[in-house]
Design an enzyme around this catalytic site. Structure first.
Site, PDB file in Angstrom:
ATOM      1  N   ARG A  40     -13.554  -0.362  -2.452  1.00 34.27           N
ATOM      2  CA  ARG A  40     -12.980  -0.115  -1.120  1.00 34.27           C
ATOM      3  C   ARG A  40     -12.826   1.382  -0.816  1.00 34.27           C
ATOM      4  O   ARG A  40     -11.716   1.874  -0.666  1.00 34.27           O
ATOM      5  CB  ARG A  40     -11.626  -0.811  -0.952  1.00 34.27           C
ATOM      6  CG  ARG A  40     -11.666  -2.295  -1.241  1.00 34.27           C
ATOM      7  CD  ARG A  40     -10.332  -2.967  -0.959  1.00 34.27           C
ATOM      8  NE  ARG A  40     -10.409  -4.405  -1.218  1.00 34.27           N
ATOM      9  CZ  ARG A  40      -9.387  -5.234  -1.129  1.00 34.27           C
ATOM     10  NH1 ARG A  40      -8.197  -4.777  -0.783  1.00 34.27           N
ATOM     11  NH2 ARG A  40      -9.526  -6.519  -1.374  1.00 34.27           N
ATOM     12  N   ASP A  60      -4.406   1.343   3.677  1.00 30.20           N
ATOM     13  CA  ASP A  60      -5.051   0.200   4.316  1.00 30.20           C
ATOM     14  C   ASP A  60      -4.861   0.291   5.827  1.00 30.20           C
ATOM     15  O   ASP A  60      -3.784   0.663   6.314  1.00 30.20           O
ATOM     16  CB  ASP A  60      -4.481  -1.123   3.789  1.00 30.20           C
ATOM     17  CG  ASP A  60      -5.045  -1.484   2.410  1.00 30.20           C
ATOM     18  OD1 ASP A  60      -5.844  -0.690   1.862  1.00 30.20           O
ATOM     19  OD2 ASP A  60      -4.674  -2.550   1.881  1.00 30.20           O
ATOM     20  N   ASP A 114       0.863  -1.166   0.000  1.00 29.47           N
ATOM     21  CA  ASP A 114       0.000   0.000   0.000  1.00 29.47           C
ATOM     22  C   ASP A 114       0.910   1.229   0.000  1.00 29.47           C
ATOM     23  O   ASP A 114       2.058   1.137   0.409  1.00 29.47           O
ATOM     24  CB  ASP A 114      -0.848   0.043   1.288  1.00 29.47           C
ATOM     25  CG  ASP A 114      -1.440  -1.318   1.631  1.00 29.47           C
ATOM     26  OD1 ASP A 114      -1.934  -1.981   0.708  1.00 29.47           O
ATOM     27  OD2 ASP A 114      -1.409  -1.691   2.832  1.00 29.47           O
ATOM     28  N   ASP A 127      -1.348  -2.705  -4.253  1.00 27.91           N
ATOM     29  CA  ASP A 127      -2.413  -3.118  -3.340  1.00 27.91           C
ATOM     30  C   ASP A 127      -3.207  -1.870  -2.958  1.00 27.91           C
ATOM     31  O   ASP A 127      -3.654  -1.139  -3.830  1.00 27.91           O
ATOM     32  CB  ASP A 127      -1.832  -3.890  -2.144  1.00 27.91           C
ATOM     33  CG  ASP A 127      -2.917  -4.697  -1.440  1.00 27.91           C
ATOM     34  OD1 ASP A 127      -3.759  -5.281  -2.131  1.00 27.91           O
ATOM     35  OD2 ASP A 127      -2.946  -4.717  -0.204  1.00 27.91           O
TER      36      ASP A 127
HETATM   37 CA    CA Z   1      -2.772  -3.865   1.880  1.00 26.59          CA
HETATM   38 CA    CA Z   2      -3.866  -7.842  -1.488  1.00 33.56          CA
END
Ligand code: CA
Ligand code: CA
Length: 494
Positions: free
Chosen positions: A349, A297, A247, A293
């Site tokens: 997301r 997060d 991330d 990704d």
């Molecule tokens: Ca992640």
């Molecule tokens: Ca992932």
């Protein structure tokens, strides 16, 4: 100094300042800005003051990876309050001499992507299913081992652990952190990150997971649990995903974090450049070799986070809150506020939530849902629809992901979803609760209660069990959100 000389000196200073890229601000105003704390009661991170109390000796200006690492250690006392100003672009994927490192530099000598693909291709690997009626998800063999060693080499360089009591702030309007990950781990508290463009947290060694989203779906020609021949068997069933590790910012166990006025993008390496490797039925739009990704997060017991005026741009998996249904240690944690952020051409997301009490208000969501799955179609029909309708930008599939134990409280958000609608604004992913008041979707009042209860087997209650009290700013009407957010969100607008 005589008046004449003083005037000349002032003139010189004025000319100098007007020639630099930085905005002309007094030293006093600059000092106030870098010491700014999160406003009172401004969301779940209330009380976060980062490095605002730093001594003059712990105010740093850094412009490469090593200087950033050194500043985070604050002369051997990493928990001291510190302010780290980012000047220009910091590439995190570099050696100690600041030379860029790429795939060939990290790759283990035994690693060969062509051999990796050949070893784990569904036509080879999926011909036998496990007891759980799925392909084996843990790859074994020399190529997977070599991939893991390669990934470890990259990880050691590009993951930067942030320390407690820290403010990291971009100078001017072009401060960037690229090709790496800021990691706010367990035990780290009180972090402020502002005014930075985060770009391209690129994973050179994505992993193929043969069982991710795999299904024994008989609509697919040849899809059978038992191998018969090359045209009939589990290798003809849909599923499998490429997964990446990094991330831009991972709040992984950290607490009290304020992210403000940052921009998050994939830069010059969007996932559309990396098409799926394996042929049909393994060419769904989600099966691109995704090298990125999340953007932010928030997982593993992280808590008390406020995100204000960030711009999430052209990226699929924007913000995951809670990494697993089975991590019940996250219960009561993962409390996050989103206010005034812009999700532009994001895929999903925004955020997807497990367990957390998430307050989302006055955010702006804009994108295009062409090719997004339609609940009335079969998996195969949705597969074909996604391939034929995708426009090469992340497909706006689902904004709020309503996951296990989540309690999202949404107010006065504005959704502008071309070729889509409220069905793309909220998606049930194991959760049972969701509240909204005052939001607009494509100009109409958002009736989440009706659309989320379309399936009687998955009822959604609008009683989420809590009510936000931490309003840094009172909500403005949803109709005013796009102009307000466009004027304020992103780096370069402090
Ligand atoms: Ca992640
Ligand atoms: Ca992932």
């Amino acid at each position: 100094m005589t008046t004449r000389y003083r005037r000349a000196a002032l003139l010189t200073a004025a000319v100098y300042l007007s020639c630099t890229a930085l905005p002309v601000v007094s030293a006093h105003a600059q000092d106030e800005m870098i010491r700014q704390t999160l406003g009172a009661r401004d969301g779940w991170a209330d009380g976060t003051d980062g490095g605002s109390k730093a001594d003059a000796a712990n105010i740093y200006t850094v412009s490469n990876r090593q200087e950033l690492l050194d500043a985070l250690q604050a002369g051997g006392k990493p928990d001291l309050p510190k302010i780290i100003q980012i000047k220009g672009t910091i590439n995190l994927s570099v050696d100690d001499d600041n030379n860029e490192l790429t795939e060939k530099d990290y790759a283990d000598p035994a690693y060969d992507f062509e051999a990796y693909k050949a070893a784990y291709a569904p036509a080879v690997w999926n011909v036998r299913l496990t007891d759980k009626q799925r392909p084996e998800r843990d790859l074994i063999g020399p190529q997977e081992e070599a991939r893991q060693r390669s990934a470890e080499n990259q990880k050691k360089r590009i993951v930067i652990r942030v320390t407690s009591n820290t403010t990291i702030i971009g100078l001017g309007n072009d401060a960037k952190i690229v090709k790496g990950n800021l990691f706010i781990g367990d035990g780290t508290e009180n972090v402020i990150i502002r005014n930075i463009i985060f770009e391209d947290a690129f994973d050179y060694f994505p992993a193929w997971d043969p069982g991710d989203s795999w299904s024994l779906n008989k609509d697919y020609p040849g899809c059978e649990a038992a191998y018969v021949n090359a045209d009939t068997g589990p290798q003809k069933c849909p599923g499998g995903r490429w997964n990446s590790e990094y991330d831009s910012i991972s709040i992984n166990g950290g607490k009290k974090v304020w992210l403000d006025h940052n921009t998050f993008t994939d830069g010059e390496r969007p996932d559309k450049l990396f098409p799926p490797v394996f042929p049909f039925p393994h060419n769904q739009v989600e099966q691109k070799v995704q090298h990125h990704d999340g953007q932010v997060d928030i997982t593993n017991g992280a808590d008390f986070v406020t995100l204000t005026y960030n711009h999430f741009l052209n990226h699929d998996k924007t913000s995951l809150i809670g990494g697993s249904d089975s991590l019940t240690s996250d219960e009561g944690k993962l409390n996050v506020t989103f206010r005034g952020n812009w999700f532009e051409n994001a895929g999903q997301r925004m955020p997807r939530v497990r367990f957390g009490k998430v307050h989302s208000y006055n955010n702006y969501f804009s994108g295009d849902a062409s090719g997004a799955p339609d609940a009335s179609l079969s998996v195969l029909e949705n597969h074909e629809r996604g391939i034929s309708q995708s426009k090469g930008i992340p497909i706006f599939r689902s904004a709020f992901g309503i996951g296990k134990g989540s309690a999202i409280y949404s107010e006065n958000n504005f959704f502008e979803i071309n070729n889509g609608g409220i069905r793309n604004a909220g998606n049930i992913q194991g959760g049972t609760r969701f509240f909204d008041a005052g939001s607009l979707v494509n100009g109409e009042a958002a009736d989440f209660a009706t659309v989320l209860n379309a399936d009687p087997k998955k009822p959604i209650s609008s009683d989420v069990g809590w009510k936000p009290t931490l309003y840094g700013k009172q909500p403005i009407p949803a109709k005013d959100v796009p102009d307000y957010v466009k004027a304020n969100a992103g780096a370069g607008k402090l």
